[in-house]
Design a protein around this motif. Structure first.
Motif, mmCIF file in Angstrom:
data_model
loop_
_atom_site.group_PDB
_atom_site.id
_atom_site.type_symbol
_atom_site.label_atom_id
_atom_site.label_comp_id
_atom_site.label_asym_id
_atom_site.label_seq_id
_atom_site.Cartn_x
_atom_site.Cartn_y
_atom_site.Cartn_z
ATOM 1 N N LYS A 1 0.959 -1.322 -0.021
ATOM 2 C CA LYS A 1 -0.089 0.167 0.011
ATOM 3 C C LYS A 1 0.691 1.185 0.235
ATOM 4 O O LYS A 1 0.676 2.238 -0.495
ATOM 5 C CB LYS A 1 -0.919 -0.134 1.220
ATOM 6 N N LEU A 2 1.958 1.186 0.799
ATOM 7 C CA LEU A 2 2.725 2.380 0.741
ATOM 8 C C LEU A 2 3.596 2.518 -0.500
ATOM 9 O O LEU A 2 3.710 3.613 -0.957
ATOM 10 C CB LEU A 2 4.011 2.244 1.895
ATOM 11 N N LYS A 3 3.929 1.406 -1.169
ATOM 12 C CA LYS A 3 4.307 1.486 -2.312
ATOM 13 C C LYS A 3 3.387 2.282 -3.417
ATOM 14 O O LYS A 3 3.875 3.033 -4.375
ATOM 15 C CB LYS A 3 4.933 0.122 -3.061
ATOM 16 N N THR A 4 2.315 1.933 -3.431
ATOM 17 C CA THR A 4 1.226 2.354 -4.387
ATOM 18 C C THR A 4 0.776 3.912 -4.010
ATOM 19 O O THR A 4 1.070 4.724 -5.170
ATOM 20 C CB THR A 4 -0.149 1.593 -3.971
ATOM 21 N N ASP A 5 0.917 4.207 -2.702
ATOM 22 C CA ASP A 5 0.706 5.716 -2.528
ATOM 23 C C ASP A 5 1.963 6.661 -2.972
ATOM 24 O O ASP A 5 1.839 7.658 -3.438
ATOM 25 C CB ASP A 5 0.712 5.907 -0.955
#
Length: 270
Positions: A262-266
């Motif tokens: 999720k952090l990578k996507t953000d």
């Protein structure tokens, strides 16, 4: 060394059925010694009491050497039981009074114990064997002495010597009844009937005890099985806890991977 000494102290200062039986035999033997020393006895009565006391000495001596054989610290056992050995020496009447000290030692153990019968009931096998040994000695001794006294001087009596009285008591309690020696007086018949009933009961208890030994599971095997079952339960519980912890760790790893994704996507969207 300290552990061995503690074990020896616990072993000596613990009440067991054989100690209790030896105390009763000591009372009985002290009475015999007093009768031999101060009583005005017939020659055959004196001889039969000597035979009985010799048999009791053999029981005491066997008990002493058996305890010495089983003791871990033999020197410690000898220091605390030498008086039992001295009191077991036959043909020396002066030393037999030392059995009073054995009686006093057991009485002291009884006084320090919270319960007399609880330690005896916990050791059922030893209590049964001690009771059988005590009953056999007392029945044979009392029956042979009484029949010799009752039958002496009676017309037609055939039990005249100490050996004959002991042989009659032995074959009567075993309910064999060879018929070579038998009482002729009414009181002798009563004594014989009591001895026969005691013998039937005595060997009935022996038969029941032997059956329980061969039929029922051994106490030590039961303890081993219970111990193994407890270990098995502990292992199963440990495996369940490990599986639960592993499942929880996998869930945490999945949650962390999802959080990282999720952090990578953000970050990519920014």
């Amino acid at each position: 060394m300290i552990k061995s000494k503690r074990w020896a102290t616990k072993n000596i200062n613990s009440l067991n059925p054989f100690d209790f039986a030896m105390m009763i035999l000591s009372f009985f033997s002290v009475i015999i010694v007093l009768a031999l020393t101060f009583g005005k006895l017939e020659p055959e009565t004196y001889r039969i009491l000597l035979y009985i006391d010799g048999g009791i000495c053999f029981v005491f001596m066997s008990r002493f050497f058996w305890g010495l054989f089983k003791a871990r610290n033999k020197a410690y056992y000898w220091r605390h039981h030498w008086i039992d050995f001295v009191a077991s020496i036959p043909a020396i009447e002066a030393l037999r009074i030392a059995r009073v000290f054995q009686i006093l030692r057991v009485i002291r153990l009884i006084r320090t114990s919270r319960s007399i019968f609880l330690p005896l009931l916990k050791q059922k096998k030893q209590a049964t064997l001690a009771s059988l040994l005590l009953a056999m000695v007392l029945i044979l001794a009392n029956a042979s002495v009484l029949i010799l006294i009752v039958e002496s001087g009676v017309d037609g009596a055939n039990i005249h010597t100490a050996e004959q009285a002991i042989w009659w008591a032995l074959v009567t309690i075993s309910t064999v009844g060879y018929g070579d020696f038998y009482p002729v007086s009414t009181l002798g018949h009563v004594i014989g009937g009591i001895v026969i009933i005691s013998g039937v009961s005595f060997f009935g208890v022996i038969s029941g005890y032997m059956a329980s030994v061969f039929v029922s599971p051994d106490e030590s095997s039961e303890r081993n099985e219970a111990h193994q079952e407890a270990i098995k339960n502990e292992l199963e519980n440990a495996l369940l806890r490990m599986e639960a912890n592993q499942a929880k760790m996998e869930q945490n790893q999945i949650a962390m991977l999802n959080e990282i994704a999720k952090l990578k996507t953000d970050l990519s969207n920014k």
